[in-house]
Motif scaffolding. Structure first.
Motif, PDB file in Angstrom:
ATOM      1  N   ASP A 126       0.986  -1.122  -0.223  1.00 16.14           N
ATOM      2  CA  ASP A 126      -0.108   0.068  -0.173  1.00 16.14           C
ATOM      3  C   ASP A 126       0.891   1.302  -0.018  1.00 16.14           C
ATOM      4  O   ASP A 126       2.126   1.195  -0.031  1.00 16.14           O
ATOM      5  CB  ASP A 126      -0.992  -0.112   1.213  1.00 16.14           C
ATOM      6  CG  ASP A 126      -0.151  -0.333   2.626  1.00 16.14           C
ATOM      7  OD1 ASP A 126       0.931   0.028   2.431  1.00 16.14           O
ATOM      8  OD2 ASP A 126      -0.962  -0.685   3.428  1.00 16.14           O
ATOM      9  N   ASN A 127       0.277   2.476   0.184  1.00 18.04           N
ATOM     10  CA  ASN A 127       1.113   3.459  -0.094  1.00 18.04           C
ATOM     11  C   ASN A 127       2.171   3.705   1.110  1.00 18.04           C
ATOM     12  O   ASN A 127       3.153   4.191   0.871  1.00 18.04           O
ATOM     13  CB  ASN A 127       0.151   4.891  -0.108  1.00 18.04           C
ATOM     14  CG  ASN A 127      -0.183   5.009  -1.468  1.00 18.04           C
ATOM     15  OD1 ASN A 127      -0.144   4.249  -2.281  1.00 18.04           O
ATOM     16  ND2 ASN A 127      -1.263   6.111  -1.583  1.00 18.04           N
ATOM     17  N   VAL A 128       1.725   3.259   2.269  1.00 14.59           N
ATOM     18  CA  VAL A 128       2.694   3.353   3.572  1.00 14.59           C
ATOM     19  C   VAL A 128       3.920   2.493   2.977  1.00 14.59           C
ATOM     20  O   VAL A 128       5.108   2.883   3.413  1.00 14.59           O
ATOM     21  CB  VAL A 128       2.202   2.683   4.655  1.00 14.59           C
ATOM     22  CG1 VAL A 128       3.167   2.951   5.757  1.00 14.59           C
ATOM     23  CG2 VAL A 128       0.761   3.888   5.225  1.00 14.59           C
ATOM     24  N   THR A 129       3.622   1.372   2.540  1.00 11.92           N
ATOM     25  CA  THR A 129       4.792   0.566   2.198  1.00 11.92           C
ATOM     26  C   THR A 129       5.757   1.049   1.268  1.00 11.92           C
ATOM     27  O   THR A 129       7.034   1.116   1.033  1.00 11.92           O
ATOM     28  CB  THR A 129       4.158  -0.692   1.424  1.00 11.92           C
ATOM     29  OG1 THR A 129       3.218  -1.218   2.344  1.00 11.92           O
ATOM     30  CG2 THR A 129       5.210  -1.726   1.383  1.00 11.92           C
ATOM     31  N   LEU A 130       5.136   1.621   0.087  1.00 13.69           N
ATOM     32  CA  LEU A 130       5.789   2.284  -0.963  1.00 13.69           C
ATOM     33  C   LEU A 130       6.541   3.340  -0.251  1.00 13.69           C
ATOM     34  O   LEU A 130       7.674   3.562  -0.789  1.00 13.69           O
ATOM     35  CB  LEU A 130       4.762   2.584  -1.916  1.00 13.69           C
ATOM     36  CG  LEU A 130       3.971   1.432  -2.855  1.00 13.69           C
ATOM     37  CD1 LEU A 130       3.043   2.023  -3.755  1.00 13.69           C
ATOM     38  CD2 LEU A 130       4.927   0.420  -3.368  1.00 13.69           C
TER      39      LEU A 130
END
Lengths: 465, 482
Positions: A60-64
């Motif tokens: 998700d965006n946090v991972t990215l």
């Protein structure tokens, strides 16, 4: 997911590139690999939560965002390594290969959704780091550091595995969501104690990796003994990945038992702040001071973990970025300066080595100053906003006392960060003009520029994640 | 928009100074300083005292968090902006006679400092205030640490850590207040004014602010950094510290402490007042015993600021008005006095009173200027010090008669140390250090003359400035009393 696949492949390619006669293509090739991986990473931006590998990895965006910080730091570190040309003993292909593999481990830690994935990630990262720490094989300190790191690290891994086992025993699953489901509806009983014990052991293993007190004893020796370039790698990439993993673990599985663990993390945060900041004041070696400062920054990040909320997640992302940029600058300047005046063939990493830096090398002195100001959390640098976001996230949770301690400790921090600024601007020294490769200069200037930019406009990332 | 221009103009001037090279730097910096003064005077002409905060601007900074880059000018701000922009060109001009290494950097730092100070005095967002409050520290730290005297490293380091330590407490208080604001939170100072905090919390916030501002001013017992730093710094930095930076602390008390924590004031105001009064007496007594002129003035400044703080803590109209006008007067006097000390030092190479004497025989002009500034400082009627000190003492007296009486000793003690300073340096037999002492040069007069004019202007017709601040102060007091 793309960067994990790409980097695994590129790592192998890099090892094969080592067979070629020309060592000069290694550095450009790995830099290119990293750029491709970075681009691949952001291909999935805003594509929503995606699950891969039988739901073991979540993107998700946090991972990215975390991936982005890790890959950007890695890019900068690779770039200032200069391809390890200056040391005839070095094995550039192996170093780059190992670093690329360790990045794969870091990315797995960031995106894991399954405890086995976490364990694999931690191991891939750690084993590569053990080897790289000892890569200066003719140096006694480097060997000692590697052995220490390996022994203690292996021990911590054991704790971690044991913790995972207990968690599996209590909940019947390795998956974060199912553990979450179990922990939220748990009755007090023997299972809950097993879960608590498992969580604590798992936390010990993870806290060891991010060098939180009282599991920090390896940090100063390992940071000091390892070749500086790998120290930089350890203190940025490993720390960012470690905190991303901790946040994912706690927010993904254990919000239901927040009341149990928050005080543990809070106590460790305070202890880490005390050990890191007070330890750093008594150092004479700049490199060793940075090791202790790394411990203290782990303390600040732990405060954000204690708060465990959406703002604190953003705070961790911002803080990791600010911290990585400044740390790369600090170590980058250290690598240049320490080579100037060696002591018995070894680089001089003491504060004295910086005396009079500003006279002949105003750019390096400026870069160093900005990075120190940012680490110390002086306003108009990225580091200030990092601390600010962390403090506000804790205050929002109503944990004011920990903020007060952290504020007091930041004052202590100013003392040791300013020592090197004073050395380089205000003390007399006979440092000559240091020759800096153009690319090296670009990286330092870029990191400094970003530090100031995020200091002036911290809102750039607002609402992105 | 004008406020933004006021903040940015000195920065631009500083950058141009930095680029203009060593030879032109002085002149460019002076022009930059004068341009800012011109702009400030223009703002003053446009200003309407009754209209509250004016010339404001506001840019979203962290839009989602309600933190913005917002500033504006009300009467209180305007007075301090005028003080800052009036003094900066004089400080630059006063440095002309000395040669400083890396001239361009030196003068540009002064201009950067000016910008940060204007930022502090105009910010209407609490976090922006904090940012400028800290940012002001960095130029002056480098000014003192690079161009200062022998012990500069140790002394300035202590100063730096001391002040940062204080302001971090303020940061905690601001963060706390920020989360008390309703809705999606906002860090506008006016939002903070609306908060209704419980008394226990107000006590904590009171002390957090108090420590931050008391260190900056400094108040007893947080003053130990001050005499050393003032003495070791190069004179322009000392002027910035004493003439303007000290006012950041008093301004902070007025802008934050009084209106945000009124019940904290009620409970703890007396305690703070007692500390301030102790500072007045303590500073004066030490000043009497000093033989280093720069140190003597440093302690006198410490005593004066104690009285200003006491006036603020009385939270009365007289007290606040007195503190404001006294800030103006003190800035003018103390800069003049430090300049005269610098003139004497640059000619005789000594600052010690035992080694001086008889300067008035060869330099009548210098002694006349010196006398006027000195009388302003001891608050003789018709000089600028009188108005402020009278208002301040009357407010302290109304608050508590005994404290008022003790604080009133400042008039006597002040004359003792000031006249002793004058007598020992100007009169008596000529010492061997003052052989061939020259009277004032034209550029030195150019610095002193505007100061003297202001001494009389404020002394004879203070209403120009009192009228400027009165509406803003009464508005503030309304907030306090509700």
């Amino acid at each position: 997911m793309y960067p994990i696949v790409l980097l695994s492949f590129f790592g192998i390619v890099t090892l094969f590139l080592g067979f070629s006669k020309s060592k000069n293509i290694l550095l450009p090739a790995t830099l290119l690999f990293l750029i491709i991986a970075l681009a691949g990473n952001f291909l999935e931006w805003n594509k929503g939560p995606l699950l891969y590998f039988y739901d073991m990895l979540r993107v998700d965006n946090v991972t990215l965002a975390f991936n982005g910080i890790i890959l950007l730091s890695a890019f900068m570190i690779f770039a200032i390594s200069g391809g390890f040309q200056d040391n005839p003993d070095s094995e550039p292909a192996e170093y780059f290969g190992l670093m690329l593999f360790s990045l794969v481990g870091a990315l797995m830690m960031v995106g894991f959704q399954h405890l086995i994935m976490l364990f694999i990630g931690v191991e891939i990262l750690s084993v590569a780091m053990y080897v790289l720490t000892g890569s200066n094989k003719r140096n006694l300190r480097s060997n000692e550091a590697a052995l220490k790191y390996f022994l203690m690290g292996a021990f911590a891994t054991g704790f971690m595995l044991f913790g995972i086992t207990l968690l599996y025993g209590a909940t019947g699953s390795f998956k974060l969501e199912q553990i979450q489901g179990f922990a939220s509806n748990m009755q007090v009983g023997s299972e809950s104690y097993i879960l608590y014990a498992g969580l604590l052991l798992l936390l010990i293993g993870m806290l060891f990796k991010v060098s939180a007190a009282p599991f920090h004893f390896w940090t100063p020796d390992v940071y000091e003994g390892a070749p500086t370039i790998f120290t930089t790698f350890m203190s940025t990439v490993v720390k960012t990945a470690g905190f991303a993993a901790l946040f994912r673990l706690l927010s993904g599985s254990f919000t239901g038992v927040y009341g149990f663990w928050w005080i543990v993390i809070a106590a460790i945060a305070v202890l880490t702040l005390l050990v890191g900041n007070i330890g750093a004041t008594s150092q004479n070696s700049f490199k060793r001071m940075l090791a202790y400062s790394g411990i203290s920054h782990a303390g600040y990040l732990l405060i954000a973990l204690t708060a465990l909320s959406k703002p604190s997640q953003n705070a961790i992302i911002f803080y990791s970025l600010a911290y990585s940029l400044s740390t790369i600058c600090a170590f980058g300047v250290l690598m240049l300066v320490s080579k100037e005046k060696t002591i018995g063939g070894q680089p001089n990493e003491y504060y004295d080595a910086f005396n009079g830096l500003a006279k002949q090398n105003p750019l390096l002195a400026f870069v160093l100053t900005v990075s120190m100001l940012s680490l110390a959390g002086i306003p108009l640098t990225a580091g200030f906003w990092g601390k600010f976001f962390i403090f506000t996230s804790a205050a929002e949770r109503g944990i004011i006392w920990i903020t007060v301690i952290a504020v007091l400790m930041s004052t202590v921090g100013i003392y040791y960060y300013f020592r090197v600024i004073i050395s380089s601007y205000l003390k007399e020294g006979d440092l000559v003009k240091i020759r800096v490769a153009p690319f090296y200069k670009v990286i330092l200037v870029l990191a400094t520029f970003l530090t100031i930019l995020f200091g002036l406009a911290p809102g750039i990332f607002e609402g992105l994640i | 928009m004008l406020t933004l221009l006021l903040i940015l103009l000195p920065i631009a001037a500083g950058i141009i100074t930095l680029l203009s090279g060593e030879r032109l730097a002085k002149q460019v910096a002076l022009i930059g300083g004068l341009a800012s003064l011109g702009l400030a005077i223009f703002v003053w002409q446009q200003f309407d005292p009754m209209a509250g905060t004016q010339f404001g601007f506001k840019y979203a900074w962290l839009a989602a968090s309600g933190i913005s880059f917002a500033a504006g000018i009300d009467g209180i701000s305007l007075l301090l902006v005028l003080l800052t922009t009036f003094l900066t060109p004089l400080i630059i001009l006063s440095a002309f006679k000395n040669t400083y290494k890396s001239t361009a950097t030196f003068y540009s730092l002064i201009l950067f400092m000016e910008s940060a100070l204007i930022g502090v005095f105009t910010a209407t967002d609490a976090f922006l205030f904090y940012l400028f409050f800290e940012a002001a520290l960095i130029p002056v730290y480098f000014l003192s640490a690079v161009w200062g005297g022998e012990n500069r490293l140790k002394v300035t380091f202590k100063f730096f850590i001391y002040t940062i330590f204080g302001s971090l407490f303020m940061l905690v208080a601001l963060v706390y207040l920020y989360y008390q604001t309703p809705g999606t939170h906002s860090s506008e100072i006016t939002e903070f004014y609306r908060l209704q905090l419980i008394p226990g919390v107000q006590g904590f916030i009171f002390w957090a602010f108090f420590i931050a501002f008391a260190i900056k001013m400094p108040l007893f017992p947080f003053h130990t950094w001050q005499p050393d730093t003032y003495t070791e710094s190069p004179t322009p930095a000392t002027m910035l510290l004493s003439g303007i930076m000290l006012k950041m602390g008093v301004y902070g008390l007025i802008r934050f402490l009084l209106p945000i924590v009124p019940s904290g004031m009620e409970n703890w105001g007396l305690m703070a007042m007692i500390l301030s009064v102790i500072g007045i007496i303590y500073g004066s007594i030490i000043a009497i015993q000093q033989s280093d002129m720069k140190r003597l003035i440093a302690y006198s400044s410490f005593a004066h600021v104690g009285l200003m703080a006491a006036g603020v803590f009385s939270s009365s109209l007289n007290g606040l008005q007195g503190a404001l006008i006294q800030m103006l007067a003190h800035g003018i006097n103390v800069i003049g006095l430090f300049f005269i000390v610098d003139i004497i030092y640059s000619r005789t190479k000594t600052r010690y009173l035992d080694q001086l004497g008889g300067i008035s025989q060869t330099s009548p002009h210098l002694s006349v200027y010196f006398m006027i500034l000195l009388l302003g400082s001891v608050a003789l009627p018709l000089t600028n010090g009188f108005v402020g000190e009278f208002l301040l003492l009357s407010s302290v007296f109304q608050y508590d008669a005994i404290l008022g009486a003790i604080a009133g000793l400042t008039i006597i003690l002040g004359s003792v140390y000031m006249l002793r300073l004058f007598q020992k340096s100007m009169f008596g037999p000529k010492s061997k250090w003052v052989e061939g002492f020259q009277d004032l040069t034209a550029s030195e007069r150019a610095v002193l003359l505007p100061l003297i004019i202001m001494v009389f202007w404020i002394g004879i017709y203070p209403s120009t400035f009192l009228k400027l601040t009165e509406p803003a102060v009464s508005q503030l007091l309304q907030l306090v009393n509700n």
